[in-house]
Write an enzyme that holds these catalytic residues in place. Structure first.
Site, short mmCIF file in Angstrom:
data_model
loop_
_atom_site.label_atom_id
_atom_site.label_comp_id
_atom_site.label_asym_id
_atom_site.label_seq_id
_atom_site.Cartn_x
_atom_site.Cartn_y
_atom_site.Cartn_z
N TYR A 40 19.93 -5.75 -7.25
CA TYR A 40 19.56 -4.84 -8.32
C TYR A 40 18.26 -5.25 -9.04
O TYR A 40 17.46 -4.39 -9.39
CB TYR A 40 20.71 -4.68 -9.31
CG TYR A 40 21.78 -3.75 -8.80
CD1 TYR A 40 21.71 -2.38 -9.05
CD2 TYR A 40 22.85 -4.22 -8.04
CE1 TYR A 40 22.69 -1.51 -8.58
CE2 TYR A 40 23.83 -3.36 -7.56
CZ TYR A 40 23.74 -2.00 -7.82
OH TYR A 40 24.70 -1.14 -7.34
N GLU A 87 31.52 -2.23 -8.16
CA GLU A 87 31.43 -2.78 -6.81
C GLU A 87 32.13 -4.13 -6.70
O GLU A 87 32.78 -4.43 -5.69
CB GLU A 87 29.96 -2.89 -6.39
CG GLU A 87 29.34 -1.51 -6.14
CD GLU A 87 27.83 -1.47 -6.33
OE1 GLU A 87 27.19 -2.56 -6.29
OE2 GLU A 87 27.29 -0.37 -6.56
#
Length: 398
Positions: free
Chosen positions: A98, A140
């Site tokens: 990310y 997740e």
């Protein structure tokens, strides 16, 4: 959620960012793949990149998330986030990726918007990004923990037990874990990712729905060949499976994920599909039959012809096993007298009050059925859908 100061800035700049968002996401992917070519080779779908659909989906999700933050400050769009997180989990996306996305996305924003990106604007949109990213990371992480996956390692070797040609363009593959251990649990309607090594060395990944009921010791996927006039990244994995994978071969398969699962079995159900979108619906029907479901179920399917309707016999047989189920099949060509000719149309199909609908197929098909269901009084919150590939529903609505 957003601080008051950032919410005001995002609200003021959302029209400008929204107008430029596809330019931003297009440049973002250029920068990302220039710095990390392995991501395009081994993680991102090259077909979606070539067609521009992944760029549109990312643009739609960012715009939708930011709009939700400023218009509904007391909650977050969990349905949208869950759908994205399930897809990420099936690819093995990791938390440490990310910041890489953040670096290149914000470089693209600065380049496209130029002087409009003041420190205040940058800080506000940075807050939007990390609210979305951290929410996805948390979901997740939970999804990985449920499957016992460490650091996104969702992959196992599976052996092809058998292969069947369902139609000229659809083959089904029966799979079992190569190590002999039980396969991971899944819910009817979920999918797995399959990763194959292509002739150029790329290890491309695609998702395929599991067509059987949960609890089976072997798992089945049905793969549609993508027919085109020239070589293209679109369909390169499906076509590779058709051309090269047979009984005894091994495939790299992910743990199962996906949020289109039956959650309202006490309510009347409508299970609608078109084309290869029948695959998650077949799993749902088999699960309902295995659990001796007695409630009302309306089964809808649309296809080009009976010959192209993959697993047509199973589709009809599973519906017939349910005591209060009706099937409505539409065919554009060669429709038998006991089915409908033309495109799917719910106008004359009875839809009981309180129905929960599950849709899977091309976007125009699902939009049409959604409009017809809403006109029949079905609540928007009771209409669930699965998109094969990037979710352009959000892009269209943004």
């Amino acid at each position: 959620m957003l601080t008051d100061q950032s919410a005001a800035v995002v609200r003021a700049t959302l029209p400008a960012v929204g107008a430029a968002i596809e330019d931003i996401t297009g440049l973002f992917y250029e920068k990302l793949f220039a710095a990390h070519p392995e991501l395009l080779r081994d993680l991102f779908n090259r077909g979606n990149q070539a067609a521009g659909t992944q760029r549109q989906a990312l643009a739609g999700s960012i715009a939708a998330f930011a709009g939700h933050l400023v218009n509904h400050p007391d909650d977050r769009p969990d349905v949208m986030l869950a759908r994205i997180a399930h897809k990420h989990a099936s690819l093995g996306v990791r938390a440490d990726q990310y910041p890489v996305v953040h670096e290149h996305l914000f470089a693209a924003i600065a380049e496209v918007l130029g002087d409009a990106v003041t420190p205040e604007v940058a800080a506000a949109w940075d807050e939007v990004y990390w609210l979305m990213a951290n929410a996805l990371i948390a979901i997740e992480k939970r999804l990985y923990a449920e499957q016992g996956a460490v650091d996104g390692d969702v992959w196992r070797e599976w052996e092809v037990v058998s292969r069947a040609e369902e139609t000229p363009d659809v083959a089904s593959f029966l799979l079992r874990p190569a190590d002999g251990a039980p396969g991971p649990a899944f819910k009817a309607g979920q999918y797995v990712s399959v990763q194959v090594e292509l002739p150029d060395g790329a290890r491309q990944i695609r998702q395929y729905s599991l067509t059987g009921a949960p609890g089976a010791t072997v798992r089945s996927i049905a793969v549609k060949r993508v027919v085109g006039d020239a070589p293209s990244p679109d369909g390169e994995v499906s076509n590779h499976l058709h051309a090269h994978v047979h009984e005894g071969d091994r495939l790299r398969v992910s743990a199962p994920y996906g949020d289109l699962t039956l959650t309202a079995v006490e309510a009347p159900l409508l299970l609608a599909s078109a084309g290869i979108g029948c695959t998650p619906i077949l799993a749902m029907l088999e699960d309902l039959a295995a659990t001796r479901h007695t409630g009302p179920v309306t089964v809808v399917h649309a296809d080009r012809s009976p010959a192209t309707h993959a697993l047509r016999t199973e589709h009809a047989a599973l519906t017939a096993k349910l005591p209060d189920a009706t099937a409505h099949f539409w065919y554009e060509e060669g429709a038998p007298t006991d089915h409908h000719a033309g495109l799917a149309d719910l106008t004359t199909v009875p839809v009981p009050s309180g129905t929960h609908a599950y849709l899977c197929g091309p976007l125009p098909f699902m939009r049409t059925l959604r409009e017809q269901l809403l006109a029949k009084g079905v609540s928007p919150s009771n209409i669930h859908y699965e998109v094969f590939g990037p979710d352009l529903w959000l892009a269209a609505a943004a």
